[in-house]
Each structure stands twice: as C-alpha cells, then as structure tokens.
Design a protein around this motif. Structure first.
Motif, PDB file in Angstrom:
ATOM      1  N   MET A 185      26.413  46.104  32.535  1.00  7.93           N
ATOM      2  CA  MET A 185      27.604  46.080  33.137  1.00  7.93           C
ATOM      3  C   MET A 185      27.293  46.891  34.883  1.00  7.93           C
ATOM      4  SD  MET A 185      30.803  45.557  32.243  1.00  7.93           S
ATOM      5  CE  MET A 185      30.835  45.363  30.806  1.00  7.93           C
ATOM      6  N   ILE A 186      27.531  45.841  35.705  1.00 10.97           N
ATOM      7  CA  ILE A 186      28.031  46.273  37.321  1.00 10.97           C
ATOM      8  C   ILE A 186      29.419  47.865  36.691  1.00 10.97           C
ATOM      9  CG2 ILE A 186      28.045  46.135  39.554  1.00 10.97           C
ATOM     10  CD1 ILE A 186      26.217  43.710  39.299  1.00 10.97           C
ATOM     11  N   PRO A 187      29.507  48.802  36.920  1.00 11.71           N
ATOM     12  CA  PRO A 187      30.213  49.402  36.795  1.00 11.71           C
ATOM     13  C   PRO A 187      30.945  49.860  37.967  1.00 11.71           C
ATOM     14  CG  PRO A 187      28.741  50.642  37.070  1.00 11.71           C
ATOM     15  CD  PRO A 187      28.151  50.340  36.562  1.00 11.71           C
ATOM     16  N   TYR A 188      32.604  50.295  37.627  1.00 16.66           N
ATOM     17  CA  TYR A 188      32.866  50.062  38.691  1.00 16.66           C
ATOM     18  C   TYR A 188      33.463  51.145  39.800  1.00 16.66           C
ATOM     19  CZ  TYR A 188      36.041  53.980  37.084  1.00 16.66           C
ATOM     20  OH  TYR A 188      36.727  55.730  37.122  1.00 16.66           O
ATOM     21  N   GLY A 189      32.590  52.183  39.071  1.00 16.29           N
ATOM     22  CA  GLY A 189      32.191  53.870  40.409  1.00 16.29           C
ATOM     23  C   GLY A 189      30.998  54.499  39.565  1.00 16.29           C
ATOM     24  N   LEU A 235      33.755  37.955  52.204  1.00 16.25           N
ATOM     25  CA  LEU A 235      33.400  37.107  51.434  1.00 16.25           C
ATOM     26  C   LEU A 235      34.557  36.938  50.083  1.00 16.25           C
ATOM     27  CD1 LEU A 235      29.832  38.231  50.035  1.00 16.25           C
ATOM     28  CD2 LEU A 235      30.621  36.458  52.427  1.00 16.25           C
ATOM     29  N   LEU A 236      35.475  37.103  50.130  1.00 14.72           N
ATOM     30  CA  LEU A 236      36.755  37.079  49.387  1.00 14.72           C
ATOM     31  C   LEU A 236      37.980  36.195  49.710  1.00 14.72           C
ATOM     32  CD1 LEU A 236      36.491  40.389  47.484  1.00 14.72           C
ATOM     33  CD2 LEU A 236      35.964  38.059  46.119  1.00 14.72           C
ATOM     34  N   LEU A 277      37.313  46.349  41.995  1.00 15.76           N
ATOM     35  CA  LEU A 277      36.194  46.301  42.196  1.00 15.76           C
ATOM     36  C   LEU A 277      35.221  47.279  41.694  1.00 15.76           C
ATOM     37  CD1 LEU A 277      36.404  42.613  44.206  1.00 15.76           C
ATOM     38  CD2 LEU A 277      36.774  42.563  41.539  1.00 15.76           C
ATOM     39  N   PRO A 278      33.877  47.148  41.469  1.00 21.55           N
ATOM     40  CA  PRO A 278      32.903  47.535  41.454  1.00 21.55           C
ATOM     41  C   PRO A 278      32.968  48.484  42.899  1.00 21.55           C
ATOM     42  CG  PRO A 278      31.960  46.307  40.571  1.00 21.55           C
ATOM     43  CD  PRO A 278      33.712  46.201  40.622  1.00 21.55           C
ATOM     44  N   MET A 279      33.259  49.974  43.132  1.00 21.00           N
ATOM     45  CA  MET A 279      32.339  50.299  44.343  1.00 21.00           C
ATOM     46  C   MET A 279      31.822  52.022  44.150  1.00 21.00           C
ATOM     47  SD  MET A 279      33.371  50.467  47.317  1.00 21.00           S
ATOM     48  CE  MET A 279      34.224  49.853  48.785  1.00 21.00           C
ATOM     49  N   TYR A 280      30.611  51.990  44.920  1.00 24.14           N
ATOM     50  CA  TYR A 280      30.295  53.101  44.770  1.00 24.14           C
ATOM     51  C   TYR A 280      28.363  53.023  45.772  1.00 24.14           C
ATOM     52  CZ  TYR A 280      26.924  50.682  41.412  1.00 24.14           C
ATOM     53  OH  TYR A 280      26.675  49.553  40.259  1.00 24.14           O
ATOM     54  N   PRO A 281      27.885  54.024  46.750  1.00 20.54           N
ATOM     55  CA  PRO A 281      26.960  53.642  47.495  1.00 20.54           C
ATOM     56  C   PRO A 281      25.956  52.712  46.992  1.00 20.54           C
ATOM     57  CG  PRO A 281      28.582  55.894  47.705  1.00 20.54           C
ATOM     58  CD  PRO A 281      28.458  55.387  46.159  1.00 20.54           C
ATOM     59  N   GLY A 282      25.478  52.747  45.863  1.00 19.38           N
ATOM     60  CA  GLY A 282      24.670  52.142  45.526  1.00 19.38           C
ATOM     61  C   GLY A 282      24.611  50.939  44.936  1.00 19.38           C
ATOM     62  N   THR A 327      24.402  47.249  45.394  1.00 19.60           N
ATOM     63  CA  THR A 327      23.539  46.393  46.181  1.00 19.60           C
ATOM     64  C   THR A 327      24.216  45.322  46.860  1.00 19.60           C
ATOM     65  OG1 THR A 327      21.699  45.375  44.354  1.00 19.60           O
ATOM     66  CG2 THR A 327      21.864  47.593  44.487  1.00 19.60           C
ATOM     67  N   ASP A 328      23.733  44.683  46.896  1.00 17.91           N
ATOM     68  CA  ASP A 328      23.406  43.241  48.122  1.00 17.91           C
ATOM     69  C   ASP A 328      24.012  42.001  46.913  1.00 17.91           C
ATOM     70  OD1 ASP A 328      23.835  44.841  50.492  1.00 17.91           O
ATOM     71  OD2 ASP A 328      22.834  44.480  51.330  1.00 17.91           O
ATOM     72  N   VAL A 329      23.032  42.420  46.275  1.00 17.09           N
ATOM     73  CA  VAL A 329      22.863  41.563  44.686  1.00 17.09           C
ATOM     74  C   VAL A 329      23.669  41.759  43.857  1.00 17.09           C
ATOM     75  CG1 VAL A 329      21.150  40.722  43.273  1.00 17.09           C
ATOM     76  CG2 VAL A 329      20.287  41.027  45.499  1.00 17.09           C
ATOM     77  N   GLN A 330      23.876  42.673  43.268  1.00 13.10           N
ATOM     78  CA  GLN A 330      25.201  43.373  42.603  1.00 13.10           C
ATOM     79  C   GLN A 330      26.581  42.905  43.504  1.00 13.10           C
ATOM     80  OE1 GLN A 330      24.122  46.827  41.851  1.00 13.10           O
ATOM     81  NE2 GLN A 330      24.118  46.879  39.964  1.00 13.10           N
ATOM     82  N   GLN A 331      26.665  43.023  44.555  1.00 13.81           N
ATOM     83  CA  GLN A 331      28.005  42.752  44.874  1.00 13.81           C
ATOM     84  C   GLN A 331      28.247  40.826  44.647  1.00 13.81           C
ATOM     85  OE1 GLN A 331      28.798  44.371  48.516  1.00 13.81           O
ATOM     86  NE2 GLN A 331      30.850  44.174  48.582  1.00 13.81           N
ATOM     87  N   LYS A 332      26.881  40.472  45.386  1.00 16.23           N
ATOM     88  CA  LYS A 332      27.111  38.717  45.473  1.00 16.23           C
ATOM     89  C   LYS A 332      27.516  38.577  43.774  1.00 16.23           C
ATOM     90  CE  LYS A 332      24.634  38.063  50.030  1.00 16.23           C
ATOM     91  NZ  LYS A 332      23.244  38.255  50.447  1.00 16.23           N
ATOM     92  N   GLU A 333      26.637  38.774  43.142  1.00 15.07           N
ATOM     93  CA  GLU A 333      26.907  38.802  41.403  1.00 15.07           C
ATOM     94  C   GLU A 333      29.414  38.554  41.913  1.00 15.07           C
ATOM     95  OE1 GLU A 333      26.132  39.858  36.861  1.00 15.07           O
ATOM     96  OE2 GLU A 333      24.031  40.346  38.210  1.00 15.07           O
ATOM     97  N   VAL A 334      29.466  40.458  41.644  1.00 17.25           N
ATOM     98  CA  VAL A 334      30.438  40.078  41.623  1.00 17.25           C
ATOM     99  C   VAL A 334      31.122  39.258  42.429  1.00 17.25           C
ATOM    100  CG1 VAL A 334      32.543  42.086  41.743  1.00 17.25           C
ATOM    101  CG2 VAL A 334      29.827  43.161  41.317  1.00 17.25           C
ATOM    102  N   ILE A 335      31.280  38.651  43.280  1.00 16.05           N
ATOM    103  CA  ILE A 335      32.140  37.984  43.845  1.00 16.05           C
ATOM    104  C   ILE A 335      32.217  36.825  43.862  1.00 16.05           C
ATOM    105  CG2 ILE A 335      31.981  36.445  46.660  1.00 16.05           C
ATOM    106  CD1 ILE A 335      31.233  39.277  47.636  1.00 16.05           C
ATOM    107  N   THR A 336      30.267  36.405  43.114  1.00 13.03           N
ATOM    108  CA  THR A 336      30.635  34.979  42.523  1.00 13.03           C
ATOM    109  C   THR A 336      31.323  34.523  41.254  1.00 13.03           C
ATOM    110  OG1 THR A 336      28.373  34.498  43.133  1.00 13.03           O
ATOM    111  CG2 THR A 336      28.962  33.250  41.642  1.00 13.03           C
ATOM    112  N   THR A 337      31.106  36.129  41.096  1.00 13.92           N
ATOM    113  CA  THR A 337      32.117  36.211  39.315  1.00 13.92           C
ATOM    114  C   THR A 337      33.449  36.062  39.841  1.00 13.92           C
ATOM    115  OG1 THR A 337      30.161  37.238  38.049  1.00 13.92           O
ATOM    116  CG2 THR A 337      32.193  36.994  37.276  1.00 13.92           C
TER     117      THR A 337
END
Length: 386
Positions: A1-5, A277-278, A362-367, A369-379
């Motif tokens: 799970m990618i948390p929101y924070g 990207l959105l 949406l998930p938003m926190y300094p840690g 990653t770009d990979v995680q963010q792209k996963e969020v956007i794709t989903t």
C-alpha cells in the motif's frame, strides 16, 4: 500500500531523540524552548507555545481569547473536527462558513454575507478560525479586514501549512491573526510524533497559553496574588490542563526543522508532476492562488463524475484495492452525528457538499518515489476510464 502521507525520519532525527533520552530532562527541559524559538524565528512571530497536539493548541487559543458560553465561533466545514470542537470545549456555539470552490478554504464571499446577517440578528462571532486546507493559506488580508469591521478575533488553523507563505511572508507570523496553530502529527510537514504549537505576537496571550498548557500554574511572581511563601512557591491562577510537549518530542521537531524547506520543495516537485501527468485525466487538479505558496500537506483532486461514468465510492475503493492509499479530507464536520444532534443538516454548505462528493487525497509525502507516483497516476487513469 502506498500511503497518502508518511513521516520522514533521518538518523539525525533519531540521534536527537536519543540524546534527550540520555540527558537529565525528558520533559520541561531545554529542548522545548529551543524548538519554540526555532519555529518563532522561522515564522517571524514573537512567541511560540509548544503543546502536545494542535487540538490542544486550538483549545488554549480559544480560552486565551476569552471564548466561553454565549459566544459564537465560526470555521470551515471542510476540516478535521478539532477546528470546531475547540469552541465546544469552551462552552461556545459553533457555525460553519461555506468554502471557496477553487481553494476549498473558507470563502470570503460567504463569510461577508454571513457576517451581514449575523450583525442584524446579534449573533456575530467572537472568533473566526480560517483553516489553511492542504497547506494553502486562506485570503487572510480580506478576513482580517472583516475582523476590523465586525470585531471578531482570528485563529489561523495552519495545521497543514508550516513552511508555506502568504503574500511572500511565512505562514505563522500572525500578521493577519491573533494566534496561528501548527500541527506536528506524523503525516504533517514536520513531525514530533504528536504535537502542536500556537504562535502569537501578543505577550499577554502567550503568557495565558503558557499557563493553560501546564495546569494554569505560574512561577512568575508578577502574576501571583501575593508575595511567594518561598523559592519553592507556585500558584494556580487559571483552570489549565496538562498539554505540555516533552523534550523528546521537541528534540525531534527541532531536528526536523532543519529539513522543513527541503520537505516543502519536494512536495512541490511531486505536485508539479501530478499536475502535468493528470492534465488529460477526468479530474480537477488543485488550483493554487498566486498570493500563496502552499505547504502542500495534501494533494486533493476532484473527480469529474459526469465524465467518469462511475461513482466516487467505486473509484475510491478501486484505488484502495490496487494498493493506492487514497483518503478523503474531509467529511463536512456538520455531517458528524454529534453535530447533527445539534441541529446541523447536510445542506448547510452547498460548496462543501459538492466537494465532499468529488474529492480524493492522493499520496503526498517527501519519500514518495517517482516509480510510486507513476503507479498512482497509472492507476487513476485505469479506475477513471469508462
């Protein structure tokens, strides 16, 4: 799970806490005033009062401003319940001002109209609590101008907003408010585990809040009713609370302050990537007022449900099922059963209702990653496509 924070804890943060654990003071030692001084200097405020939560800070802020039975306190409906509960703790009555459809903050237009009606009915607020939702500041200059006209005090609920700026000045400088409150919960911009802080430029308000956080007790002889019995003497002159912050928490906060600007810059980079990207997705991306530099605690989108062909709940559930820890900030406070029992109805604030029907954090926190963010956007694209 990618948390929101999520908090970002460094080895330096851990060492700062360990150093306190090995010291003579675990609470009421030098770390708390050190943290207070650091935040005050950063924000440009005269006084900072550290407490064990932002809820506690809101409570003592209301008490310091004299809120009590028979008074009205107004705030935004799109906030955590603490922004309203703090007035109820004092025996006051609460009401809500609808939100701006672009910033999702308390609307100056609705506030002006509500004040006009309240003046006629003799129900003007004693205090207004604007909430800097997601970290974006409210239109404080306009709210302050209204306070001068109608005679109310202002508590800025900046729980989401440390590190942000308004009109190129730090949020927390209290230029347009009597008191500003920060939160240091783990998902906020910086953390002390749990914790909060009240900022003010008024020395008397600061002294009052300092007493209230520690049982209403003073050791200041100038505040006592008579000369002290001896060097051990203290007096309780208010009915206060045990709202103190520990040195362990303060040491963590002081260490985190060194990376505050870094955290906010990273959050802006994540938001910029989301925006780009959105852009072609069936969502409304957050609008930022040109007078503001948000702390970006949250990144809230609104679903264009007419284009998606499904429901808000189904999108939320699909994202969660795919491992994306979206959330909803917030349920309008007046929808809570406790407030419904007070007579509030769901139609109370129309813009807040529309927001609630469409918003997702949406998930938003300094840690993140770009990979995680792209996963969020794709989903998001997958779950919102017809």
């Amino acid at each position: 799970m990618i948390p929101y924070g999520r908090q970002d804890i460094s080895e330096a943060d851990i060492q700062a806490v360990v150093d306190v654990l090995r010291s003579d003071f675990l609470t009421q030692g030098p770390a708390v005033p050190g943290f207070e001084n650091a935040v005050a200097a950063y924000c440009g405020a005269q006084h900072a009062i550290a407490v064990n939560s932002a809820t506690s800070a809101l409570h003592i802020a209301c008490l310091a401003l004299g809120v009590g039975p028979g008074d009205w306190v107004w705030t935004s409906p799109i906030t955590f319940v603490a922004s309203a509960n703090c007035a109820l703790y004092c025996g006051a009555q609460v009401d809500f001002v609808d939100i701006d459809p672009r910033t999702y903050n308390l609307s100056v237009e609705y506030l002006t109209a509500k004040l006009t009606q309240a003046e006629k009915s003799g129900t003007l607020p004693k205090v207004v609590i604007p909430v800097h939702l997601c970290g974006q500041p409210c239109d404080m200059a306009e709210i302050h101008a209204l306070s001068q006209r109608y005679g109310f005090k202002i508590i800025e609920d900046a729980s989401h907003a440390i590190g942000g700026r308004y009109k190129d000045e730090p949020i927390g400088n209290c230029c347009y408010s009597d008191i500003t409150v920060f939160s240091f919960h783990p998902v906020k911009i910086i953390t002390t585990g749990e914790g909060g802080m009240a900022m003010t430029n008024d020395a008397q308000l600061a002294k009052c809040m300092q007493r209230l956080r520690s049982h209403g007790i003073t050791r200041d002889t100038t505040e006592m009713t008579h000369a002290p019995d001896g060097p051990w003497y203290y007096q309780q002159i208010d009915l206060g609370f045990n709202y103190r912050m520990t040195d362990m928490q303060a040491a963590l906060g002081l260490s985190q302050m060194q990376r505050l600007d870094e955290f906010v810059i990273r959050r802006h980079a994540i938001a910029k990537q989301y925006d780009a990207l959105l852009a072609d997705s069936p969502v409304v991306i957050p609008w930022q007022h040109p007078d503001s530099y948000s702390g970006l605690h949250l990144y809230v989108i609104r679903l264009k449900l007419g284009e998606i062909g499904t429901t808000h709940r189904k999108v939320f559930e699909a994202l969660r099922a795919a491992g994306i820890g979206v959330n909803l900030h917030y349920i309008p406070v007046y929808r809570q059963p406790y407030y419904e029992q007070m007579g509030f109805k769901a139609i109370h604030c129309h813009e807040a209702e529309k927001y609630y029907a469409e918003a997702l954090s949406l998930p938003m926190y300094p840690g993140l990653t770009d990979v995680q963010q792209k996963e969020v956007i794709t989903t998001i694209y997958k779950t919102t496509s017809k």
